[in-house]
Design a protein around this motif. Structure first.
Motif, PDB file in Angstrom:
ATOM      1  N   PRO A  60      81.387 -49.475 -99.940  1.00 11.97           N
ATOM      2  CA  PRO A  60      82.194 -48.946-101.048  1.00 11.97           C
ATOM      3  C   PRO A  60      81.852 -49.627-102.369  1.00 11.97           C
ATOM      4  CG  PRO A  60      83.560 -49.489 -99.140  1.00 11.97           C
ATOM      5  CD  PRO A  60      82.219 -50.067 -98.881  1.00 11.97           C
ATOM      6  N   VAL A  61      81.999 -48.883-103.444  1.00 13.70           N
ATOM      7  CA  VAL A  61      81.773 -49.386-104.800  1.00 13.70           C
ATOM      8  C   VAL A  61      83.032 -49.099-105.608  1.00 13.70           C
ATOM      9  CG1 VAL A  61      80.378 -49.219-106.896  1.00 13.70           C
ATOM     10  CG2 VAL A  61      79.291 -48.991-104.647  1.00 13.70           C
ATOM     11  N   VAL A  62      83.468 -50.109-106.392  1.00  9.01           N
ATOM     12  CA  VAL A  62      84.646 -49.941-107.233  1.00  9.01           C
ATOM     13  C   VAL A  62      84.210 -50.047-108.692  1.00  9.01           C
ATOM     14  CG1 VAL A  62      86.943 -50.805-107.834  1.00  9.01           C
ATOM     15  CG2 VAL A  62      86.139 -50.905-105.449  1.00  9.01           C
ATOM     16  N   ARG A  63      84.658 -49.090-109.494  1.00  9.29           N
ATOM     17  CA  ARG A  63      84.294 -49.049-110.914  1.00  9.29           C
ATOM     18  C   ARG A  63      85.552 -49.204-111.773  1.00  9.29           C
ATOM     19  NH1 ARG A  63      81.598 -43.642-112.745  1.00  9.29           N
ATOM     20  NH2 ARG A  63      83.798 -42.962-112.682  1.00  9.29           N
ATOM     21  N   PHE A  64      85.476 -50.127-112.742  1.00  2.73           N
ATOM     22  CA  PHE A  64      86.558 -50.345-113.708  1.00  2.73           C
ATOM     23  C   PHE A  64      86.079 -49.813-115.049  1.00  2.73           C
ATOM     24  CE2 PHE A  64      87.156 -53.379-110.356  1.00  2.73           C
ATOM     25  CZ  PHE A  64      88.527 -53.480-110.184  1.00  2.73           C
ATOM     26  N   GLY A  65      86.573 -48.621-115.431  1.00  2.00           N
ATOM     27  CA  GLY A  65      86.030 -47.973-116.622  1.00  2.00           C
ATOM     28  C   GLY A  65      84.598 -47.605-116.367  1.00  2.00           C
ATOM     29  N   SER A  66      83.655 -48.218-117.112  1.00  2.00           N
ATOM     30  CA  SER A  66      82.228 -47.969-116.899  1.00  2.00           C
ATOM     31  C   SER A  66      81.528 -49.127-116.204  1.00  2.00           C
ATOM     32  CB  SER A  66      81.548 -47.703-118.248  1.00  2.00           C
ATOM     33  OG  SER A  66      81.683 -48.835-119.107  1.00  2.00           O
ATOM     34  N   GLU A  67      82.285 -50.196-115.890  1.00  2.00           N
ATOM     35  CA  GLU A  67      81.703 -51.384-115.294  1.00  2.00           C
ATOM     36  C   GLU A  67      81.964 -51.416-113.784  1.00  2.00           C
ATOM     37  OE1 GLU A  67      79.881 -53.644-116.911  1.00  2.00           O
ATOM     38  OE2 GLU A  67      80.111 -52.525-118.794  1.00  2.00           O
ATOM     39  N   LEU A  68      80.928 -51.791-113.050  1.00  2.00           N
ATOM     40  CA  LEU A  68      81.055 -51.884-111.600  1.00  2.00           C
ATOM     41  C   LEU A  68      81.481 -53.291-111.196  1.00  2.00           C
ATOM     42  CD1 LEU A  68      77.855 -49.990-110.400  1.00  2.00           C
ATOM     43  CD2 LEU A  68      80.167 -49.085-110.724  1.00  2.00           C
ATOM     44  N   SER A  69      82.309 -53.355-110.178  1.00  2.00           N
ATOM     45  CA  SER A  69      82.677 -54.648-109.619  1.00  2.00           C
ATOM     46  C   SER A  69      81.459 -55.266-108.936  1.00  2.00           C
ATOM     47  CB  SER A  69      83.820 -54.489-108.610  1.00  2.00           C
ATOM     48  OG  SER A  69      84.063 -55.708-107.945  1.00  2.00           O
ATOM     49  N   GLN A  70      81.252 -56.570-109.162  1.00  2.00           N
ATOM     50  CA  GLN A  70      80.100 -57.247-108.573  1.00  2.00           C
ATOM     51  C   GLN A  70      80.323 -57.610-107.107  1.00  2.00           C
ATOM     52  OE1 GLN A  70      77.141 -57.615-110.285  1.00  2.00           O
ATOM     53  NE2 GLN A  70      78.273 -56.220-111.623  1.00  2.00           N
ATOM     54  N   ARG A  71      81.562 -57.497-106.665  1.00  2.00           N
ATOM     55  CA  ARG A  71      81.823 -57.822-105.268  1.00  2.00           C
ATOM     56  C   ARG A  71      82.993 -57.001-104.755  1.00  2.00           C
ATOM     57  NH1 ARG A  71      83.991 -63.525-102.656  1.00  2.00           N
ATOM     58  NH2 ARG A  71      83.543 -63.015-100.487  1.00  2.00           N
ATOM     59  N   VAL A  72      82.786 -56.309-103.655  1.00  2.00           N
ATOM     60  CA  VAL A  72      83.826 -55.510-103.013  1.00  2.00           C
ATOM     61  C   VAL A  72      83.867 -55.879-101.539  1.00  2.00           C
ATOM     62  CG1 VAL A  72      84.672 -53.203-102.481  1.00  2.00           C
ATOM     63  CG2 VAL A  72      83.496 -53.622-104.651  1.00  2.00           C
ATOM     64  N   VAL A  73      85.034 -56.234-101.068  1.00  2.00           N
ATOM     65  CA  VAL A  73      85.189 -56.642 -99.672  1.00  2.00           C
ATOM     66  C   VAL A  73      86.206 -55.725 -98.998  1.00  2.00           C
ATOM     67  CG1 VAL A  73      85.853 -58.488 -98.095  1.00  2.00           C
ATOM     68  CG2 VAL A  73      84.658 -59.034-100.233  1.00  2.00           C
ATOM     69  N   PRO A  74      85.817 -54.959 -97.990  1.00  2.00           N
ATOM     70  CA  PRO A  74      86.790 -54.149 -97.246  1.00  2.00           C
ATOM     71  C   PRO A  74      87.734 -55.052 -96.449  1.00  2.00           C
ATOM     72  CG  PRO A  74      84.542 -53.351 -96.915  1.00  2.00           C
ATOM     73  CD  PRO A  74      84.424 -54.693 -97.553  1.00  2.00           C
ATOM     74  N   VAL A  75      89.017 -54.890 -96.668  1.00  2.00           N
ATOM     75  CA  VAL A  75      90.022 -55.677 -95.962  1.00  2.00           C
ATOM     76  C   VAL A  75      90.517 -54.933 -94.732  1.00  2.00           C
ATOM     77  CG1 VAL A  75      92.288 -56.790 -96.149  1.00  2.00           C
ATOM     78  CG2 VAL A  75      90.701 -56.831 -98.084  1.00  2.00           C
ATOM     79  N   SER A  76      90.697 -53.622 -94.903  1.00  2.45           N
ATOM     80  CA  SER A  76      91.110 -52.773 -93.789  1.00  2.45           C
ATOM     81  C   SER A  76      90.616 -51.366 -94.090  1.00  2.45           C
ATOM     82  CB  SER A  76      92.636 -52.797 -93.613  1.00  2.45           C
ATOM     83  OG  SER A  76      93.276 -52.218 -94.730  1.00  2.45           O
TER      84      SER A  76
END
Length: 268
Positions: free
Chosen positions: A2-18
């Protein structure tokens, strides 16, 4: 992944919790803004918008920026833009803010029970509506100081004199105030790390308790004690004239309200 985007910026780290929870690191922002938060399963198609995040502008201002280790300081927080809800983080302790207006909040500093003998400078971060803690370039200094005694331990009842509060850990500040019997406040002046000069207050004869504030708000729970006596009154001196060549000449002072047992001195 998964990738998470805040406005036009991508999160550098995404960790699936569940299966329905992701932990994402929020990218930095240079200004106050509302941004949409979107999720993608392939990094290209962001079809899922999960909400809005508000970045707090970094020029937030807090006042006062220092207070006692016991906590309880009402810290005024001024922010840019309109904010519906706010939390303050002192080091790693989160406290809820009380809204005065959409740009003005009050956070009460939490106690720092781990402090014993030294002051502590902590960064103050902000969180909007339960969002991540954000750096705002502000620091709060927890201070440790003690009161030992009054010098002299006597003061006149008219409130026209001054006395010294003796202690340790005092800091140079323009926000020093002295409080007499928990009621009357006068201006204090920093002299050294162990002495503060207080203008006396008009009080009744008898025991006097003096407390101190060095941030114009929080007064010490610990008092130092003295005694208020009637103001000394000089009626006459004898002889009333002396020549400049006379040294070590004894002069007798006549007056009223000279209590016995005090250390008196004359200034000519």
């Amino acid at each position: 992944q998964p990738v998470v985007r805040f406005g036009s910026e991508l999160s550098q780290r995404v960790v699936p919790v569940s299966s329905d929870v992701l932990l994402a690191v929020v990218p930095s922002a240079g200004r106050s803004a509302n941004v949409s938060v979107a999720v993608s399963n392939d990094g290209e198609h962001f079809s899922i918008v999960v909400g809005q995040l508000r970045y707090l502008e970094s020029d937030a201002v807090i006042s006062p920026s220092h207070g006692p280790i016991d906590g309880g300081t009402q810290v005024q927080v001024q922010v840019s833009g309109l904010v519906a809800d706010l939390q303050c983080i002192f080091g790693d302790i989160w406290v809820n803010a009380t809204a005065v207006s959409p740009q003005h909040f009050v956070c009460v500093s939490p106690p720092q029970s781990s402090l014993v003998d030294t002051e502590l400078l902590l960064p103050v971060k902000m969180s909007i509506t339960g969002g991540p803690a954000q750096e705002v370039g502000q620091f709060f200094r927890y201070e440790v100081f003690r009161l030992y005694a009054l010098s002299p331990p006597y003061m006149g009842t008219s409130g026209t004199g001054s006395l010294l509060v003796v202690g340790d850990g005092f800091r140079n500040s323009h926000e020093i105030y002295c409080r007499f019997n928990g009621e009357i406040t006068t201006v204090g002046t920093y002299l050294t790390s162990s002495t503060v000069s207080c203008r006396t207050a008009a009080v009744n004869e008898g025991a006097v308790a003096v407390s101190l504030s060095i941030n114009a708000q929080d007064f010490t729970l610990q008092d130092v004690h003295g005694t208020a006596i009637r103001d000394l009154k000089i009626v006459r001196i004898s002889p009333s004239t002396i020549t400049s060549s006379e040294d070590d000449m004894q002069i007798t002072v006549f007056g009223e309200w000279f209590p016995p047992g005090l250390d008196y001195s004359c200034h000519i």
